[in-house]
Scaffold this motif. Structure first.
Motif, PDB file in Angstrom:
ATOM      1  N   ILE A 196     -11.703  87.037 -58.371  1.00 28.12           N
ATOM      2  CA  ILE A 196     -11.700  85.591 -58.549  1.00 28.12           C
ATOM      3  C   ILE A 196     -12.148  85.266 -59.964  1.00 28.12           C
ATOM      4  O   ILE A 196     -12.737  86.118 -60.640  1.00 28.12           O
ATOM      5  CB  ILE A 196     -12.627  84.877 -57.529  1.00 28.12           C
ATOM      6  CG1 ILE A 196     -14.071  85.358 -57.674  1.00 28.12           C
ATOM      7  CG2 ILE A 196     -12.131  85.058 -56.106  1.00 28.12           C
ATOM      8  CD1 ILE A 196     -15.064  84.629 -56.795  1.00 28.12           C
ATOM      9  N   THR A 197     -11.884  84.044 -60.401  1.00 26.61           N
ATOM     10  CA  THR A 197     -12.317  83.611 -61.724  1.00 26.61           C
ATOM     11  C   THR A 197     -13.716  83.001 -61.641  1.00 26.61           C
ATOM     12  O   THR A 197     -14.235  82.718 -60.547  1.00 26.61           O
ATOM     13  CB  THR A 197     -11.347  82.575 -62.309  1.00 26.61           C
ATOM     14  OG1 THR A 197     -11.436  81.374 -61.512  1.00 26.61           O
ATOM     15  CG2 THR A 197      -9.923  83.092 -62.295  1.00 26.61           C
ATOM     16  N   GLU A 200     -13.469  79.667 -59.939  1.00 27.90           N
ATOM     17  CA  GLU A 200     -13.332  79.815 -58.486  1.00 27.90           C
ATOM     18  C   GLU A 200     -14.662  80.191 -57.842  1.00 27.90           C
ATOM     19  O   GLU A 200     -14.985  79.717 -56.748  1.00 27.90           O
ATOM     20  CB  GLU A 200     -12.263  80.858 -58.180  1.00 27.90           C
ATOM     21  CG  GLU A 200     -10.856  80.387 -58.512  1.00 27.90           C
ATOM     22  CD  GLU A 200      -9.828  81.495 -58.497  1.00 27.90           C
ATOM     23  OE1 GLU A 200      -8.626  81.191 -58.411  1.00 27.90           O
ATOM     24  OE2 GLU A 200     -10.223  82.695 -58.570  1.00 27.90           O
ATOM     25  N   ARG A 231      -7.280  75.667 -55.088  1.00 32.93           N
ATOM     26  CA  ARG A 231      -7.808  76.827 -55.804  1.00 32.93           C
ATOM     27  C   ARG A 231      -8.876  77.537 -54.975  1.00 32.93           C
ATOM     28  O   ARG A 231      -8.939  78.763 -54.952  1.00 32.93           O
ATOM     29  CB  ARG A 231      -8.370  76.394 -57.153  1.00 32.93           C
ATOM     30  CG  ARG A 231      -7.303  75.992 -58.147  1.00 32.93           C
ATOM     31  CD  ARG A 231      -7.882  75.681 -59.521  1.00 32.93           C
ATOM     32  NE  ARG A 231      -6.846  75.204 -60.432  1.00 32.93           N
ATOM     33  CZ  ARG A 231      -7.070  74.824 -61.669  1.00 32.93           C
ATOM     34  NH1 ARG A 231      -8.310  74.876 -62.162  1.00 32.93           N
ATOM     35  NH2 ARG A 231      -6.075  74.390 -62.436  1.00 32.93           N
ATOM     36  N   ARG A 232      -9.723  76.756 -54.307  1.00 33.81           N
ATOM     37  CA  ARG A 232     -10.748  77.386 -53.463  1.00 33.81           C
ATOM     38  C   ARG A 232     -10.102  78.140 -52.314  1.00 33.81           C
ATOM     39  O   ARG A 232     -10.520  79.247 -51.962  1.00 33.81           O
ATOM     40  CB  ARG A 232     -11.725  76.330 -52.929  1.00 33.81           C
ATOM     41  CG  ARG A 232     -12.897  76.948 -52.184  1.00 33.81           C
ATOM     42  CD  ARG A 232     -13.835  75.899 -51.630  1.00 33.81           C
ATOM     43  NE  ARG A 232     -13.219  75.140 -50.554  1.00 33.81           N
ATOM     44  CZ  ARG A 232     -13.872  74.213 -49.838  1.00 33.81           C
ATOM     45  NH1 ARG A 232     -15.148  73.947 -50.113  1.00 33.81           N
ATOM     46  NH2 ARG A 232     -13.263  73.547 -48.882  1.00 33.81           N
ATOM     47  N   SER A 234      -7.135  79.555 -52.177  1.00 38.73           N
ATOM     48  CA  SER A 234      -6.547  80.798 -52.672  1.00 38.73           C
ATOM     49  C   SER A 234      -7.619  81.829 -52.993  1.00 38.73           C
ATOM     50  O   SER A 234      -7.499  83.017 -52.653  1.00 38.73           O
ATOM     51  CB  SER A 234      -5.698  80.502 -53.912  1.00 38.73           C
ATOM     52  OG  SER A 234      -5.216  81.690 -54.495  1.00 38.73           O
ATOM     53  N   ALA A 235      -8.700  81.377 -53.641  1.00 41.81           N
ATOM     54  CA  ALA A 235      -9.772  82.297 -54.024  1.00 41.81           C
ATOM     55  C   ALA A 235     -10.475  82.867 -52.804  1.00 41.81           C
ATOM     56  O   ALA A 235     -10.818  84.056 -52.766  1.00 41.81           O
ATOM     57  CB  ALA A 235     -10.777  81.579 -54.929  1.00 41.81           C
ATOM     58  N   GLU A 236     -10.684  82.037 -51.789  1.00 43.80           N
ATOM     59  CA  GLU A 236     -11.369  82.505 -50.585  1.00 43.80           C
ATOM     60  C   GLU A 236     -10.545  83.547 -49.846  1.00 43.80           C
ATOM     61  O   GLU A 236     -11.091  84.489 -49.274  1.00 43.80           O
ATOM     62  CB  GLU A 236     -11.687  81.323 -49.676  1.00 43.80           C
ATOM     63  CG  GLU A 236     -12.822  80.464 -50.195  1.00 43.80           C
ATOM     64  CD  GLU A 236     -13.107  79.275 -49.304  1.00 43.80           C
ATOM     65  OE1 GLU A 236     -14.202  78.715 -49.419  1.00 43.80           O
ATOM     66  OE2 GLU A 236     -12.228  78.897 -48.497  1.00 43.80           O
ATOM     67  N   ARG A 238      -8.537  85.715 -51.258  1.00 43.16           N
ATOM     68  CA  ARG A 238      -8.709  86.962 -52.000  1.00 43.16           C
ATOM     69  C   ARG A 238     -10.110  87.544 -51.798  1.00 43.16           C
ATOM     70  O   ARG A 238     -10.275  88.763 -51.661  1.00 43.16           O
ATOM     71  CB  ARG A 238      -8.445  86.713 -53.490  1.00 43.16           C
ATOM     72  CG  ARG A 238      -6.963  86.608 -53.831  1.00 43.16           C
ATOM     73  CD  ARG A 238      -6.734  86.327 -55.305  1.00 43.16           C
ATOM     74  NE  ARG A 238      -6.700  84.890 -55.565  1.00 43.16           N
ATOM     75  CZ  ARG A 238      -7.475  84.234 -56.374  1.00 43.16           C
ATOM     76  NH1 ARG A 238      -8.436  84.873 -57.023  1.00 43.16           N
ATOM     77  NH2 ARG A 238      -7.349  82.934 -56.559  1.00 43.16           N
ATOM     78  N   LEU A 239     -11.110  86.658 -51.767  1.00 44.00           N
ATOM     79  CA  LEU A 239     -12.489  87.124 -51.601  1.00 44.00           C
ATOM     80  C   LEU A 239     -12.695  87.730 -50.218  1.00 44.00           C
ATOM     81  O   LEU A 239     -13.350  88.766 -50.065  1.00 44.00           O
ATOM     82  CB  LEU A 239     -13.454  85.950 -51.812  1.00 44.00           C
ATOM     83  CG  LEU A 239     -14.950  86.271 -51.734  1.00 44.00           C
ATOM     84  CD1 LEU A 239     -15.345  87.289 -52.789  1.00 44.00           C
ATOM     85  CD2 LEU A 239     -15.760  84.985 -51.905  1.00 44.00           C
TER      86      LEU A 239
END
Length: 250
Positions: A196-197, A200, A231-232, A234-236, A238-239
């Motif tokens: 994540i960035t 994010e 964005r959250r 998508s990031a979640e 991946r996380l």
């Protein structure tokens, strides 16, 4: 004539986005140079003189439906051709219906109600800017457009939450890679690993761990709420996958 702010502003410990919209509208109405509509030009039984926006608060509910549509079409025209303060004025005049819509949206919603409120205001602004206003019941049509957009987001958010419950318990030791030991370190490790960035991580950390409303975090980062939510999300995803992969390999 003065605006009864109690009718459109709900006091509370933390003003909602709808409360803040009401506050902004009341500030416009209280100005000595508050904007006006030309009642003589609009016709349809409207007073043949300049009509201040503060007067419209009490006048609109008393008008015949055709006259209300004439007023709302003029408001939309001004929103699209002149910009502020007309979008704020339009939202302020639509607040009673928007509050009813917001109450329906938050019913049985497990997330932060402020996110839906903020999204509803944003969606109404978008409807003012581009929705079709032909036909009757202009304000109701604008409100329905905004409501339906947020209802779709609400459904997606609740379905997504059901699939990612691990994130709601991110601070539980069983969900944290043993080498990290604290949820903040999980986010930092994910950033270092390129999962994540930093932005994010800020979105997730502030809204999930610190329980700050997503709309407040989005404002701090200079993002629209819709963008921050996407964005959250998508990031979640991946996380979550990264955490589960790390657990399975440890």
């Amino acid at each position: 004539m003065s605006v009864n702010s109690d009718a459109i502003f709900v006091n509370g410990n933390r003003p909602t986005p709808l409360d803040r919209a009401a506050q902004a509208f009341c500030e416009i109405c209280s100005r000595t140079d508050a904007p006006t509509l030309n009642g003589r030009t609009l016709g349809h039984g409207l007073p043949p003189r300049p009509i201040s926006v503060r007067e419209l608060v009490e006048l609109l509910p008393l008008l015949q439906p055709v006259a209300r549509d004439v007023v709302w079409r003029e408001l939309v025209r001004l929103v699209r051709t002149s910009g502020e303060p007309w979008p704020t004025i339009a939202v302020g005049l639509a607040l009673p219906g928007l509050r009813t819509a917001a109450a329906r949206l938050v019913r049985d919603y497990s997330g932060d109600p402020e996110d839906l409120d903020s999204e509803l205001v944003t969606a109404f602004y978008e409807a003012l800017a581009g929705a079709d206003i032909d036909g009757p019941m202009v304000c109701a049509k604008l409100r329905a457009t905004a409501y339906n957009q947020v209802r779709r987001m609400r459904y997606s958010a609740m379905a997504y939450a059901a699939r990612t419950r691990d994130l709601d318990s991110l601070s539980e030791p069983s969900l944290i890679p043993a080498r990290d030991g604290h949820p903040d370190f999980v986010l930092a490790s994910a950033v270092n690993a390129g999962v994540i960035t930093r932005e994010e991580a800020e979105l997730i950390g502030a809204s999930r761990l610190e329980r700050t409303s997503l709309s407040a975090v989005a404002q701090r980062l200079g993002l629209p709420v819709t963008t921050a939510w996407c964005r959250r999300k998508s990031a979640e995803a991946r996380l979550t996958a990264w955490i589960k992969e790390d657990k399975s390999s440890s």
